[in-house]
Design a protein around this motif. Structure first.
Motif, mmCIF file in Angstrom:
data_model
loop_
_atom_site.group_PDB
_atom_site.id
_atom_site.type_symbol
_atom_site.label_atom_id
_atom_site.label_comp_id
_atom_site.label_asym_id
_atom_site.label_seq_id
_atom_site.Cartn_x
_atom_site.Cartn_y
_atom_site.Cartn_z
ATOM 1 N N MET A 170 -7.486 -1.081 10.236
ATOM 2 C CA MET A 170 -6.463 -0.061 9.954
ATOM 3 C C MET A 170 -6.882 0.693 8.707
ATOM 4 N N LEU A 171 -7.298 1.949 8.885
ATOM 5 C CA LEU A 171 -7.927 2.681 7.785
ATOM 6 C C LEU A 171 -7.113 3.899 7.357
ATOM 7 N N THR A 172 -7.387 4.327 6.112
ATOM 8 C CA THR A 172 -6.675 5.487 5.556
ATOM 9 C C THR A 172 -7.674 6.498 4.977
ATOM 10 N N ARG A 173 -7.259 7.747 4.950
ATOM 11 C CA ARG A 173 -8.124 8.803 4.424
ATOM 12 C C ARG A 173 -7.973 8.957 2.915
ATOM 13 N N GLU A 174 -6.879 8.426 2.384
ATOM 14 C CA GLU A 174 -6.652 8.411 0.932
ATOM 15 C C GLU A 174 -6.502 6.946 0.543
ATOM 16 N N PRO A 175 -6.658 6.622 -0.748
ATOM 17 C CA PRO A 175 -6.413 5.228 -1.143
ATOM 18 C C PRO A 175 -5.017 4.775 -0.705
ATOM 19 N N MET A 176 -4.940 3.527 -0.228
ATOM 20 C CA MET A 176 -3.642 3.002 0.199
ATOM 21 C C MET A 176 -2.687 3.031 -0.991
ATOM 22 N N ALA A 177 -1.434 3.352 -0.718
ATOM 23 C CA ALA A 177 -0.457 3.463 -1.809
ATOM 24 C C ALA A 177 0.888 2.910 -1.361
ATOM 25 N N PRO A 178 1.690 2.406 -2.326
ATOM 26 C CA PRO A 178 3.003 1.863 -1.969
ATOM 27 C C PRO A 178 3.796 2.846 -1.107
ATOM 28 N N GLY A 179 4.451 2.296 -0.099
ATOM 29 C CA GLY A 179 5.226 3.134 0.811
ATOM 30 C C GLY A 179 4.439 3.506 2.056
ATOM 31 N N GLY A 180 3.109 3.417 1.975
ATOM 32 C CA GLY A 180 2.274 3.758 3.135
ATOM 33 C C GLY A 180 2.250 2.612 4.140
ATOM 34 N N PHE A 181 2.046 2.948 5.409
ATOM 35 C CA PHE A 181 2.033 1.934 6.471
ATOM 36 C C PHE A 181 0.993 0.848 6.190
ATOM 37 N N GLU A 182 -0.229 1.261 5.832
ATOM 38 C CA GLU A 182 -1.316 0.285 5.675
ATOM 39 C C GLU A 182 -1.106 -0.566 4.420
ATOM 40 N N TYR A 183 -0.694 0.076 3.318
ATOM 41 C CA TYR A 183 -0.470 -0.663 2.064
ATOM 42 C C TYR A 183 0.610 -1.733 2.273
ATOM 43 N N GLU A 184 1.719 -1.313 2.863
ATOM 44 C CA GLU A 184 2.845 -2.250 3.044
ATOM 45 C C GLU A 184 2.453 -3.355 4.027
ATOM 46 N N SER A 185 1.729 -2.995 5.067
ATOM 47 C CA SER A 185 1.306 -4.001 6.057
ATOM 48 C C SER A 185 0.392 -5.027 5.397
ATOM 49 N N TYR A 186 -0.597 -4.527 4.671
ATOM 50 C CA TYR A 186 -1.595 -5.397 4.036
ATOM 51 C C TYR A 186 -0.912 -6.401 3.106
ATOM 52 N N HIS A 187 -0.005 -5.909 2.271
ATOM 53 C CA HIS A 187 0.620 -6.802 1.295
ATOM 54 C C HIS A 187 1.596 -7.773 1.956
ATOM 55 N N LEU A 188 2.301 -7.311 2.980
ATOM 56 C CA LEU A 188 3.246 -8.214 3.651
ATOM 57 C C LEU A 188 2.499 -9.310 4.419
ATOM 58 N N LEU A 189 1.362 -8.938 5.002
ATOM 59 C CA LEU A 189 0.556 -9.952 5.704
ATOM 60 C C LEU A 189 0.108 -11.022 4.712
ATOM 61 N N HIS A 190 -0.364 -10.590 3.543
ATOM 62 C CA HIS A 190 -0.782 -11.577 2.541
ATOM 63 C C HIS A 190 0.390 -12.426 2.062
ATOM 64 N N LYS A 191 1.542 -11.787 1.902
ATOM 65 C CA LYS A 191 2.726 -12.545 1.464
ATOM 66 C C LYS A 191 3.026 -13.683 2.452
ATOM 67 N N HIS A 192 2.729 -13.440 3.710
ATOM 68 C CA HIS A 192 2.990 -14.467 4.724
ATOM 69 C C HIS A 192 1.751 -15.318 5.012
ATOM 70 N N ARG A 193 0.820 -15.312 4.066
ATOM 71 C CA ARG A 193 -0.368 -16.168 4.111
ATOM 72 C C ARG A 193 -1.340 -15.823 5.232
ATOM 73 N N PHE A 194 -1.264 -14.606 5.747
ATOM 74 C CA PHE A 194 -2.342 -14.134 6.613
ATOM 75 C C PHE A 194 -3.406 -13.537 5.693
ATOM 76 N N THR A 195 -4.579 -13.293 6.239
ATOM 77 C CA THR A 195 -5.692 -12.963 5.347
ATOM 78 C C THR A 195 -6.457 -11.698 5.770
ATOM 79 N N PRO A 196 -5.761 -10.560 5.870
ATOM 80 C CA PRO A 196 -6.507 -9.333 6.169
ATOM 81 C C PRO A 196 -7.475 -9.030 5.026
ATOM 82 N N GLU A 197 -8.634 -8.454 5.362
ATOM 83 C CA GLU A 197 -9.655 -8.158 4.332
ATOM 84 C C GLU A 197 -9.573 -6.688 3.952
ATOM 85 N N ARG A 198 -9.478 -6.422 2.671
ATOM 86 C CA ARG A 198 -9.465 -5.023 2.187
ATOM 87 C C ARG A 198 -10.853 -4.412 2.376
ATOM 88 N N LEU A 199 -10.908 -3.169 2.780
ATOM 89 C CA LEU A 199 -12.186 -2.482 2.982
ATOM 90 C C LEU A 199 -12.221 -1.221 2.123
#
Ligand SMILES: Cc1cc2nc3c(=O)[nH]c(=O)nc-3n(C[C@H](O)[C@H](O)[C@H](O)COP(=O)(O)OP(=O)(O)OC[C@H]3O[C@@H](n4cnc5c(N)ncnc54)[C@H](O)[C@@H]3O)c2cc1C
Length: 394
Positions: free
Chosen positions: A93-122
């Protein structure tokens, strides 16, 4: 003989078949599933070569938890069926600008980590190193989640239909329901276009994008929207094959574009748009992809996957969502008609939940508490209601 009522299910898409299996497990009487057929029905949303399976849902914790439960179910189904119909090839799941709070990818990434899943930042370099089909420099941030992928949705329907028949569920293609028979505030049966009348103690409408035709009271809250789907056949597929390419979203909440790696059986790369779509009548209007859709696709490809920009399109389809105004499913008993339940409103994102859909429908039908049930309750939605599904391009 079961003491529980007989069930009539209208529609053999994923909602209908999942409900049939679960209610059979819970000991209901005769379960009949009606569909115009053939099953899988060629125009059904569930009928397709692939559907994306992701846990990322922006800031929405409920969808994440439901998708995580569904993922466990997909792995179980693979084992149970002795055949892999869910391919856990990862999701990028990629973005054209740096991920930022409120964005779909930023919120997804952090919520996944909060639930102990391990998506890798690229970052931009890592994106190109691992997934060289992407245009260098165009996407600069995002993540890769190994715990996602895609399901062969049409084959999942075939498998569920076959196992339903094996368990004694009565699957009846050749039946187009055109009326729910109501008597004294209760649904007692259905009449079909083919001239049959069938009765049961409980009726469940699982007719996808056609549901509001059977229940006009849903028309203010739910409608059909058609969305373009393309199959491309690049002459050199290597760049688009797993693991060099995965299910992807390309800044999806700002563009709608998403797609799939090279499909080994269909021999295509499938790309589609999860956007506003085109409102249309599910029966009276043609579901066709037009020149403007193709132009949008080519512009996107040139910008994001230049090596795919000129690839021949070998198939197109305008597939209809059963779209609720808020983008959440519609799974509940009818508030005014006893014996009638609706399970529809997939809104372009329900297939991934297939292994848990039956439980949601059955709990609602039985009035049992379900932590997710309330989200999909029967509700009144004002015409100005906004789509709330975080990935959707609005
Ligand atoms: C283009 C597109 C892409 C999508 N991509 C994804 C994705 O990547 N991931 C994801 O999770 N979800 C995705 N979805 C959403 C998902 O496919 C749907 O939410 C889901 O398949 C809906 O299932 P359903 O059973 O409600 O409807 P359907 O699959 O449409 O089934 C409805 C059934 O009802 C039958 N029927 C209709 N009218 C009658 C009648 N009068 N009498 C009897 N039977 C009737 C039809 O023949 C059909 O078999 C996508 C949808 C579309 C359109």
């Amino acid at each position: 003989m079961s003491k529980l009522p007989d069930i009539l299910i209208v529609g053999a898409g994923i909602f209908g078949l999942a409900a049939a299996h679960e209610l059979q497990t819970r000991g209901y009487g005769r379960i009949t599933v009606l569909d115009p057929g053939p099953i899988p029905h060629p125009l059904a949303a569930s009928t397709d070569i692939s559907k994306a399976i992701r846990m990322a849902y922006g800031p929405d914790e409920q969808y994440l938890l439901l998708a995580a439960a569904a993922r466990d179910g997909w792995l179980r189904w693979n084992e149970q069926w002795g055949e892999t119909l869910y391919h856990e090839w990862g999701v990028t799941m990629l973005t054209r600008e740096p991920m930022a709070p409120g964005g779909f990818e930023y919120e997804s990434y952090h919520l996944l980590h909060k639930h102990r899943f391990t998506p890798e930042r690229l970052d931009g370099d890592e994106i190109i190193r691992r997934f060289p089909g992407w245009q260098p420099g165009r996407y600069v941030d995002g993540f890769y989640d190994a715990q996602g992928g895609w399901a062969e949705s049409g084959r999942v329907i075939t498998t569920l239909a076959q196992s339903a028949t094996n368990k004694g569920i009565d699957l009846q293609p050749g039946h187009t329901v055109n009326e729910i028979i109501r008597q004294g505030g209760r649904a007692i049966g259905v009449r079909t276009q083919e001239g049959d009348t069938l009765t049961a103690g409980e009726i469940i409408v699982c007719a996808g994008t056609w549901s509001q035709l059977l229940l006009p009271e849903l028309q203010a809250m739910m409608h059909s929207t058609g969305h373009p789907v393309f199959h491309l056949r690049p002459p050199e597929p290597a760049l688009w094959q797993h693991p060099h390419f995965t299910v992807f979203t390309a800044d999806i909440s700002r563009t709608g574009w998403y797609g799939f790696p090279w499909h080994p059986q269909a021999q295509v790369v499938k790309i589609a748009n999860h956007g506003i779509g085109q409102r249309l009548h599910p029966v009276d209007e043609a579901r066709v992809v037009v020149a403007a859709d193709e132009l949008n696709l080519r512009t996107f490809l040139q910008d994001s996957f230049p090596e795919l920009a000129a690839a021949p399109i070998v198939y197109t389809r305008r597939c209809c969502y059963s779209d609720t105004l808020d983008g959440h499913f519609w799974i509940d008993r009818h508030p005014e008609v006893a014996g009638l339940t609706v399970a529809a409103g997939g809104s372009g994102h329900a297939f991934k939940f297939a292994p848990v859909l039956g439980g949601l429908v059955a709990d609602r039908l039985e009035g049992k508490p379900n932590p997710f049930g309330d989200k999909f309750r029967w509700r009144t939605l004002a015409a100005a209601t906004q789509q709330e599904e975080a990935a959707r391009y609005k």
